[in-house]
Design a protein around this motif. Structure first.
Motif, mmCIF file in Angstrom:
data_model
loop_
_atom_site.group_PDB
_atom_site.id
_atom_site.type_symbol
_atom_site.label_atom_id
_atom_site.label_comp_id
_atom_site.label_asym_id
_atom_site.label_seq_id
_atom_site.Cartn_x
_atom_site.Cartn_y
_atom_site.Cartn_z
ATOM 1 N N GLN A 278 0.824 -1.202 0.000
ATOM 2 C CA GLN A 278 0.000 0.000 0.000
ATOM 3 C C GLN A 278 0.863 1.259 0.000
ATOM 4 O O GLN A 278 0.572 2.227 -0.712
ATOM 5 C CB GLN A 278 -0.936 0.004 1.205
ATOM 6 N N MET A 279 1.935 1.261 0.797
ATOM 7 C CA MET A 279 2.812 2.434 0.847
ATOM 8 C C MET A 279 3.538 2.623 -0.489
ATOM 9 O O MET A 279 3.723 3.751 -0.943
ATOM 10 C CB MET A 279 3.846 2.288 1.971
ATOM 11 N N ASP A 280 3.937 1.525 -1.126
ATOM 12 C CA ASP A 280 4.602 1.616 -2.426
ATOM 13 C C ASP A 280 3.641 2.177 -3.475
ATOM 14 O O ASP A 280 4.024 3.015 -4.301
ATOM 15 C CB ASP A 280 5.112 0.241 -2.843
ATOM 16 N N LYS A 281 2.401 1.736 -3.430
ATOM 17 C CA LYS A 281 1.380 2.229 -4.360
ATOM 18 C C LYS A 281 1.151 3.728 -4.151
ATOM 19 O O LYS A 281 1.097 4.500 -5.119
ATOM 20 C CB LYS A 281 0.082 1.455 -4.124
ATOM 21 N N GLU A 282 1.069 4.150 -2.894
ATOM 22 C CA GLU A 282 0.864 5.563 -2.592
ATOM 23 C C GLU A 282 2.074 6.389 -3.028
ATOM 24 O O GLU A 282 1.933 7.496 -3.551
ATOM 25 C CB GLU A 282 0.623 5.744 -1.090
ATOM 26 N N ASP A 283 3.277 5.834 -2.832
ATOM 27 C CA ASP A 283 4.496 6.524 -3.234
ATOM 28 C C ASP A 283 4.514 6.757 -4.741
ATOM 29 O O ASP A 283 4.866 7.842 -5.215
ATOM 30 C CB ASP A 283 5.718 5.695 -2.808
ATOM 31 N N LYS A 284 4.117 5.754 -5.509
ATOM 32 C CA LYS A 284 4.074 5.902 -6.968
ATOM 33 C C LYS A 284 3.057 6.947 -7.386
ATOM 34 O O LYS A 284 3.295 7.722 -8.322
ATOM 35 C CB LYS A 284 3.758 4.562 -7.618
ATOM 36 N N GLN A 285 1.924 7.011 -6.693
ATOM 37 C CA GLN A 285 0.907 8.008 -7.008
ATOM 38 C C GLN A 285 1.425 9.415 -6.720
ATOM 39 O O GLN A 285 1.198 10.344 -7.501
ATOM 40 C CB GLN A 285 -0.361 7.746 -6.201
ATOM 41 N N VAL A 286 2.137 9.578 -5.604
ATOM 42 C CA VAL A 286 2.679 10.891 -5.245
ATOM 43 C C VAL A 286 3.737 11.319 -6.263
ATOM 44 O O VAL A 286 3.767 12.481 -6.689
ATOM 45 C CB VAL A 286 3.255 10.868 -3.808
#
Length: 77
Positions: free
Chosen positions: A47-55
């Motif tokens: 989830q954190m990796d997915k959010e990082d890519k979105q940011v």
């Protein structure tokens, strides 16, 4: 090392004692807890990796918008 039996008798075989059920259950629960915790950590990491890519994608879009607005500002001013 060589062992010499001076008594002339054979040594009795060591008898293995059974592992108590409580100890086995503790090991099983420990393994289950570790697997469960590892699963939760893997989900959190995903989830954190997915959010990082979105940011990072949002930052790239904002940089593009900034460049476009600076070019527009130079044309007008």
């Amino acid at each position: 090392m060589i062992r010499i039996n001076l008594l002339g008798r054979t040594r009795p075989k060591a008898v293995r004692q059974a592992v108590p059920l409580e100890a086995t259950l503790q090991v099983v629960f420990l393994i289950v807890a570790l697997v469960f915790s590892g699963g939760l950590l893997a989900i959190h990491y995903w989830q954190m990796d997915k959010e990082d890519k979105q940011v990072l994608a949002r930052i790239q879009r904002q940089k593009g918008e900034k460049t476009r607005l600076e070019q527009l500002k130079q044309q007008v001013g």
